[in-house]
Design a protein around this motif. Structure first.
Motif, mmCIF file in Angstrom:
data_model
loop_
_atom_site.group_PDB
_atom_site.id
_atom_site.type_symbol
_atom_site.label_atom_id
_atom_site.label_comp_id
_atom_site.label_asym_id
_atom_site.label_seq_id
_atom_site.Cartn_x
_atom_site.Cartn_y
_atom_site.Cartn_z
ATOM 1 N N LEU A 163 58.283 81.135 30.700
ATOM 2 C CA LEU A 163 57.061 81.919 30.488
ATOM 3 C C LEU A 163 56.183 81.260 29.429
ATOM 4 O O LEU A 163 54.967 81.130 29.598
ATOM 5 N N SER A 164 56.822 80.849 28.349
ATOM 6 C CA SER A 164 56.093 80.196 27.258
ATOM 7 C C SER A 164 55.561 78.830 27.678
ATOM 8 O O SER A 164 54.400 78.492 27.427
ATOM 9 N N SER A 165 56.415 78.038 28.346
ATOM 10 C CA SER A 165 56.030 76.683 28.738
ATOM 11 C C SER A 165 54.857 76.688 29.713
ATOM 12 O O SER A 165 53.891 75.928 29.553
ATOM 13 N N LEU A 166 54.897 77.565 30.701
ATOM 14 C CA LEU A 166 53.814 77.646 31.682
ATOM 15 C C LEU A 166 52.522 78.118 31.033
ATOM 16 O O LEU A 166 51.436 77.612 31.347
ATOM 17 N N SER A 167 52.635 79.083 30.124
ATOM 18 C CA SER A 167 51.447 79.596 29.433
ATOM 19 C C SER A 167 50.815 78.517 28.560
ATOM 20 O O SER A 167 49.589 78.337 28.566
ATOM 21 N N GLY A 170 48.759 76.046 30.330
ATOM 22 C CA GLY A 170 47.460 76.515 30.800
ATOM 23 C C GLY A 170 47.501 77.184 32.153
ATOM 24 O O GLY A 170 46.456 77.466 32.753
ATOM 25 N N MET A 171 48.718 77.463 32.630
ATOM 26 C CA MET A 171 48.853 78.146 33.913
ATOM 27 C C MET A 171 48.605 79.644 33.740
ATOM 28 O O MET A 171 48.793 80.198 32.656
ATOM 29 N N THR A 172 48.209 80.290 34.814
ATOM 30 C CA THR A 172 47.992 81.735 34.804
ATOM 31 C C THR A 172 49.205 82.426 35.412
ATOM 32 O O THR A 172 49.574 82.139 36.561
ATOM 33 N N LEU A 207 58.973 84.899 38.480
ATOM 34 C CA LEU A 207 57.562 84.831 38.127
ATOM 35 C C LEU A 207 56.794 84.064 39.180
ATOM 36 O O LEU A 207 57.354 83.247 39.912
ATOM 37 N N GLU A 208 55.521 84.359 39.259
ATOM 38 C CA GLU A 208 54.567 83.593 40.052
ATOM 39 C C GLU A 208 53.464 83.154 39.111
ATOM 40 O O GLU A 208 52.942 83.975 38.342
ATOM 41 N N ALA A 209 53.126 81.878 39.152
ATOM 42 C CA ALA A 209 52.099 81.340 38.271
ATOM 43 C C ALA A 209 51.200 80.394 39.051
ATOM 44 O O ALA A 209 51.598 79.819 40.064
#
Length: 214
Positions: A163-167, A170-172, A207-209
């Protein structure tokens, strides 16, 4: 996890180049030619024994799937399933998921799945996690603008890290499930690990990002 060696696995793989490749670089930018129809391409990085990718291909004939797995003794199980099913929208690739830009052209992939990836819990192994920023860059490089990444795990530490890495990348984050099997989500197709862990009452995180569309 190391799997038991299957006698004759490599011979079977070599005998079926219509379904599996050990080096897909010659199809970079031309993966649609491996399928009977030109359709969106979804890839699963780390397909294990293939229950997820095979059932996804059966459930969604309007999507072309590619299962990517490094372990011969895992991907042979997928190939055996495919030899029974003969699904026209499923291909397999026996390569390292870190090298995807060698096998896929920019914008060739429509969606990426990561299911029950190795958590690599030690800090010194962070770069091996499939949601580490260098892997995210690789997925983005081969995906269409705005493509999605779907991720499932039973490991809360890896999920929180992801969750942290994707955020940070810059991913949504479009959707997050903290207990998938006790949610209203009805489209879930389980992996072998998922069946095992959920049967023990272990929460499944999902999750979906979405990558930036620019």
């Amino acid at each position: 996890m190391r799997l038991r060696n299957k006698p004759g696995a490599m011979e079977t793989i070599n005998n079926h180049p219509e379904y599996i490749l050990k080096d897909g670089s010659e199809y970079k930018g031309k993966w649609q030619t491996r399928f009977s129809k030109e359709q969106p391409i979804h890839i699963e990085v780390g397909s294990g024994k293939g229950q997820f990718i095979v059932n996804m291909a059966k459930a969604h004939p309007d999507i072309n799937y590619i299962g990517i797995e490094l372990q011969t003794n895992a991907i042979i199980s997928i190939l055996e399933k495919q030899l029974e099913e003969r699904l026209p929208n499923l291909q397999l690739l026996l390569v390292n998921g870190a090298d995807l830009t060698e096998y896929f052209a920019s914008g060739e992939v429509d969606q990426v799945y990561l299911n029950f990836s190795d958590p690599w819990p030690k800090t010194k192994h962070e770069k091996r996690r499939l949601t580490f920023k260098t892997f995210l860059k690789t997925y983005e490089d081969i995906s269409k603008p705005g493509a999605q990444l779907h991720f499932k795990t039973d490991n809360l530490g890896l999920f929180e890290y992801s969750l942290s890495s994707l955020s940070k990348y810059g991913m949504t984050l479009t959707q997050v499930w903290l207990d998938l099997h006790h949610s209203s989500y009805e489209e879930n197709i389980m992996t072998e690990y998922e069946e095992k862990f959920s049967a023990k009452g272990q929460p499944i995180y999902r999750l979906e990002a979405q990558f930036n569309s620019n």
